[in-house]
Structures are given as C-alpha cells and as structure tokens.
Design an enzyme around this catalytic site. Structure first.
Site, short mmCIF file in Angstrom:
data_model
loop_
_atom_site.label_atom_id
_atom_site.label_comp_id
_atom_site.label_asym_id
_atom_site.label_seq_id
_atom_site.Cartn_x
_atom_site.Cartn_y
_atom_site.Cartn_z
CB ALA A 11 -0.92 0.00 1.22
N GLY A 13 2.16 2.72 -2.80
CA GLY A 13 2.09 3.45 -4.07
C GLY A 13 1.32 4.75 -3.96
NE ARG A 17 -3.93 4.69 -14.08
CZ ARG A 17 -4.65 3.62 -14.37
NH1 ARG A 17 -5.76 3.72 -15.08
NH2 ARG A 17 -4.27 2.42 -13.96
N GLY A 79 9.20 -0.29 -6.48
CA GLY A 79 8.54 -1.44 -7.10
C GLY A 79 8.01 -2.44 -6.09
CB THR A 80 5.49 -5.16 -6.51
OG1 THR A 80 6.12 -5.66 -7.71
CG2 THR A 80 4.30 -4.32 -6.92
CG ASN A 172 0.38 -11.08 -11.29
OD1 ASN A 172 -0.21 -11.68 -10.41
ND2 ASN A 172 1.45 -10.32 -11.07
CE1 TYR A 369 -34.41 23.41 15.47
CE2 TYR A 369 -34.78 25.34 16.85
CZ TYR A 369 -33.95 24.32 16.39
OH TYR A 369 -32.67 24.22 16.87
CB ALA A 426 -53.70 28.32 19.09
C1 UD1 Z 1 1.53 -5.35 -10.42
C2 UD1 Z 1 2.17 -6.56 -11.05
C3 UD1 Z 1 1.36 -6.96 -12.27
C4 UD1 Z 1 -0.07 -7.27 -11.88
C5 UD1 Z 1 -0.65 -6.09 -11.12
C6 UD1 Z 1 -1.98 -6.47 -10.55
C7 UD1 Z 1 4.52 -6.23 -10.59
C8 UD1 Z 1 5.85 -5.89 -11.15
N1 UD1 Z 1 3.50 -6.20 -11.43
O1 UD1 Z 1 1.51 -4.31 -11.35
O2 UD1 Z 1 1.92 -8.12 -12.88
O3 UD1 Z 1 -0.84 -7.57 -13.01
O4 UD1 Z 1 0.20 -5.70 -10.04
O5 UD1 Z 1 -2.60 -5.35 -9.99
O6 UD1 Z 1 4.41 -6.55 -9.43
N2 UD1 Z 1 3.27 -0.83 -4.43
C9 UD1 Z 1 4.09 -0.56 -3.36
N3 UD1 Z 1 5.37 -0.12 -3.61
C10 UD1 Z 1 5.84 0.03 -4.86
C11 UD1 Z 1 4.99 -0.25 -5.95
C12 UD1 Z 1 3.71 -0.69 -5.70
O7 UD1 Z 1 3.72 -0.70 -2.22
O8 UD1 Z 1 7.01 0.42 -4.98
C13 UD1 Z 1 1.91 -1.29 -4.16
C14 UD1 Z 1 0.87 -0.34 -4.70
O9 UD1 Z 1 0.52 0.62 -3.72
C15 UD1 Z 1 -0.29 -1.29 -4.99
C16 UD1 Z 1 0.40 -2.61 -5.33
O10 UD1 Z 1 1.70 -2.50 -4.82
O11 UD1 Z 1 -1.09 -1.49 -3.84
C17 UD1 Z 1 0.45 -2.84 -6.85
O12 UD1 Z 1 1.10 -1.76 -7.45
P1 UD1 Z 1 0.73 -1.25 -8.90
O13 UD1 Z 1 1.69 -0.19 -9.29
O14 UD1 Z 1 -0.71 -0.99 -8.99
O15 UD1 Z 1 0.98 -2.59 -9.74
P2 UD1 Z 1 1.93 -2.79 -10.96
O16 UD1 Z 1 3.36 -2.78 -10.53
O17 UD1 Z 1 1.52 -1.90 -12.06
#
Ligand code: UD1
Ligand code: CA
Length: 460
Positions: A11, A13, A17, A79-80, A172, A369, A426
């Site tokens: 959570a 990110g 958008r 990244g994730t 995914n 009232y 009244a």
């Molecule tokens: C990711 C997957 C993708 C999948 C999609 C599903 C990767 C590389 N890709 O896409 O294959 O189809 O989810 O929704 O994992 N987040 C963090 N830190 C970060 C980046 C993201 O906590 O550095 C969190 C975001 O807040 C969100 C979740 O991870 O809750 C997914 O991030 P998002 O950017 O929506 O997913 P993608 O990387 O585009």
C-alpha cells in the site's frame, strides 16, 4: 492455514490516477476505506496482524489502521519486489511460515478464494502460487507466460511485453502465496533491469523455477473479485460490487428491497428481518434498523439507531439520532444530532429536531422546530410550534412535561418550562414558566367590528 501464515499488504504506491490529495487506499467504498476490506480478510486468514507496506501518506494510513496492522516503511517506492523486501525485514525469520501477499487497492478479494489458493498451494507442493484472471481488457496487467507443459514460466509486465506476449489474455492478479525460506532467499536477488527501472516482485517466478522450485497458479472465475482501484471509474465499479454484496447479505437476512439497485448502504449498516426498504434510500455509518420497519423513498440516515416497527416516510433525513419502536416519522422530517424519540412518537412533515428528546407517545405532527428541548410523554405539540433556543450568543433549554398541550403557532422562548398537564393557547409567545395544569395564553384579545368590510367595499 492460520498458524503459519503471515500476510503482507502492499500500500505504498501513490495512486496518481486517482487525482486526489488523499492516499488511494483511504478512499472509501460502502463507507469504509479500501484498505479496511483487505485488512479484514487478512485477519480472517492469519493469526497475526498483517504487515502493511506504507510510503505515500504513511502517517494517514498508519493513523487510520492503528494496531490492526504492523508497518514496513518503503521510501522511495522502487517497485513491488522492493516493497516486499521491506516487509520481509519486519517479518524476520520465515522458517516454517508462508507469506500471503495482497494489494491494498484490491478490496473485493474473498476469504474463500484465498483458501482455494492455499489449498492448491499445499496440494501441489508449490513454493509460490498466484491468482490469475482473464479480464475483458488485459490492459496494463502482467501477462502470464506458460511453458509447453502449461506451467507458469514467467510474468511479463505490459510495458516490457512483446506484441505477441501482449496478446495473452491470462494476467496476474497481484496476489501470491509464497513459502517463507525461498521468498527470503530470492527476494534479495531481484534486479531493476526492466522498462520501469523497478524491482518487480513477479521476477521471483523465474528465480524460483531456476532454483528448481515449483510455481503454480489458481484462476479466479470472476475478474471483478480481483479488480484493482487505480481511478475514480474503478472506484465506482468496486463500490457497485460491494453494494451488491451488502444488499445480497441483507436480503439473505430477511430484508425486502423493492429496487435493490437504487439504494446506497454502507457495509457497516444492519437491518432486521421483515423490514421493507423502498428505492433511493441511503443508509450510512453506524446505522442500525430493527425488524418490521418501513423505509420509504428518499430516506437518508447517518449513524441512526431505529427500533422495531418504525415507519420512516419519504424524505426523512436523520443524523446521530435514536428512534424507538413504533415511531412514525415524516414525510420530510429532519432529525439532527442528539434527537431521541421514544416509543410511538409521531414526528410529521416539515418538523426539525436538534438535541431534542420526545417521550413515549408524544406528537409533533406538522411544521415545527424543537431544539434543545426535553419533551415528556404524551405531549401534543401543535402545528408551527417553535422553540426559540438561541439568543444570538447562547443556546437555552425548553422543558415540556408529560401530558402538556402546546397550541398551534406557539413560540417557546427558552429557557422556559411548561408543567405537567398544562395547556398553552394557540398563537402564544411563552416567555415565563407555565405551572402544571395551568392554561397560558399570550394573545391580543380579538376585536370584532360588525359590518366593517361591507362599509369599506362601498367606500371603495
Ligand atoms: C503489479 C504486477 C502486475 C499485476 C498487477 C496487478 C509487478 C511488477 N506487477 O503491477 O503483474 O498484473 O500488479 O494489480 O508486481 N506498491 C508498493 N510499492 C511500490 C509499488 C507498488 O507498495 O514500490 C503497491 C501499490 O501501492 C499497490 C500494489 O503495490 O497497492 C500494486 O502496485 P501497482 O503499481 O498498482 O501494480 P503494478 O506494478 O503496475
Ligand atoms: Ca507500477
């Protein structure tokens, strides 16, 4: 499943958008922030609090969740895979444990689906099992690439995919169950060598397979269940689905909806059996409605407690109020905070109440009232009665004791008390207390001039 599973919720990110000042996971559907639904399902499948990876607006997220979660801070967001690295540091030793990875912005995931994921994971002896889906538009989701035997070979992000890979319909969902030791061992091997310069969690698949581990997938039938929220349109789509779940649950508990697709009901609301809800009703917050009530069109309740056999007529608006059994309210009544209506109370059209208590059987049927008012039982309040509770600086209390009768078009200038069983004529302006059983009148005596109108007409 419970004892040996740890849950990580991503959570951190930004949610660009959403075009919002608020953290994405704190946007509400059916009255609750998105993240609450995910934390609830995490608690259902695990014995320990989930680790939420926070970054953007982490104070707000942590303040909201409090001790329902543990936290890993990810700063900056690389990244994730990088996000799960931070969570792993908080989890420590993962020997003998599995880790379920969820997304804070995928709120509709069901406990039953996660159980299916876990069952398949155990059955196949996988190191990693993920959820996949076939949405109508695979859009930006990572594509699932399978090998000749049908096993998951890798996941290719849309941005990194070849034209051919982009044709793949299976994607995914971003939900994974991973064995602890291979997770810890391979997380640190991730690299950011890709189109987005991010550490992709999805690269674990190739690493695990390279180390001779098994990777499997469970397909989700309804892609809506793993729908993510990235925009206001997707937020509305998720709200619609949660609304349907709420209404389905209430119907299974014995509530009738005359047109279920038109109502808006928070997931926190409860309604007793045999209550009938008409179209275009909005019920929010900690609203609880008893059995056998009728809730007519246009009723809007926020944090309202309603007893049994209550009739709320069209257009009744109430907030932070308590309505006891067999009361009849509206149409077009406005019950403001601090309103408490006893059994069989009747509040009619164009009546506004605020910090007002009405005892059993009392009636204010029209155009009234009542503010800062303590009204006893069996009191009749005539049409157009006003409590003048505000002197421009302070609020003052009006007390009307049991059985009193307030004639129409009366002003009660507070602080003032009308005693038990007293009458107010009244059209009176009451500025002094009325003793029990007395009659109070403050009208100008009526003057009658015989033939006056006829003479005027002649003169004109
Ligand atoms: C990711 C997957 C993708 C999948 C999609 C599903 C990767 C590389 N890709 O896409 O294959 O189809 O989810 O929704 O994992 N987040 C963090 N830190 C970060 C980046 C993201 O906590 O550095 C969190 C975001 O807040 C969100 C979740 O991870 O809750 C997914 O991030 P998002 O950017 O929506 O997913 P993608 O990387 O585009
Ligand atoms: Ca991303």
């Amino acid at each position: 499943m419970r004892e040996r599973i740890e849950v990580v919720i991503l959570a951190a990110g930004l949610g660009t958008r959403m075009k919002s000042k608020r953290a994405k996971v704190l946007h509400r559907v059916a009255g609750r922030p998105l993240i609450d639904y995910v934390v609830d399902v995490a608690h259902a499948v695990s014995g320990s609090a989930p680790v939420v990876v926070v970054g953007h607006q982490r104070q707000a997220v942590q303040q909201h969740l409090g001790d329902r979660a543990r936290y890993a801070v990810q700063e900056p967001q690389l990244g994730t895979g990088h996000a799960v690295q931070q969570a792993a540091a908080v989890l420590g030793d993962l020997q003998g444990k599995s880790v379920l990875i969820l997304s804070g912005d995928v709120p509709l995931i069901r406990e039953a689906t996660l159980r299916r994921l876990a069952d398949e994971h155990r059955r196949a002896g996988n190191a990693l099992t993920l959820l996949t889906m076939q949405p109508r538009d695979p859009a930006q989701y990572g594509r699932i690439v399978r090998d000749g035997s049908g096993a998951v070979q890798k996941i290719v992000e849309a941005k990194d995919a070849s034209a051919e890979e982009r044709q793949i319909g299976e994607v995914n969902a971003g939900i994974y169950l991973v064995e602890g030791p291979p997770l810890s061992q391979n997380l640190r091997k991730l690299s950011a060598d890709n189109a987005q310069r991010e550490y992709y969690l999805t690269d674990l698949i190739v690493l695990l397979r390279g180390a001779g581990q098994r990777v499997g997938a469970v397909a989700v039938d309804d892609p809506g269940e793993v729908a993510g929220v990235n925009s206001r349109a997707e937020l509305a789509g998720v709200e619609e689905q949660i609304q349907r779940r709420v209404v389905d649950r209430l119907m299974s508990e014995g509530v009738t909806f005359r047109n279920p697709s038109t109502v808006v009901i928070d997931s926190t609301v409860t309604i007793g059996s045999d209550t009938v809800v008409y179209p275009f009703v909005t019920l929010e917050g900690k609203t609880h409605i008893g059995e056998s009530c009728v809730i007519e069109p246009g009723v809007h309740l926020l944090d309202v407690s309603v007893g049994n056999d209550v009739h709320l007529k069209s257009g009744t608006v109430a907030e932070d109020a308590i309505i006891d059994d067999e009361a009849t309210i509206g149409p077009y009544a406005h019950l403001r905070p601090g309103t408490k209506l006893g059994r069989r109370v009747k509040v009619g059209n164009f009546v506004e109440t605020k910090k007002a208590v009405l005892g059993e059987g009392s009636k204010a049927s029209h155009l009234t009232y009542l503010g800062d008012a303590d009204v006893g039982a069996d009191v009749n309040i005539g049409a157009g009665t006003i409590t003048c509770n505000y002197d421009g600086l302070h609020k003052h209390q009006t007390t009307i004791e049991d059985g009193a009768f307030i004639g129409s078009d009366t002003q009660l200038v507070a602080p003032v008390r009308v005693g038990r069983g007293a009458y107010v004529g009244a059209g009176s302006t009451i500025t002094k207390d009325v003793p029990p059983d007395a009659l109070a009148l403050s009208r100008v005596p009526q003057k009658v001039i015989e033939g006056w109108a006829k003479r005027k007409k002649k003169k004109d």
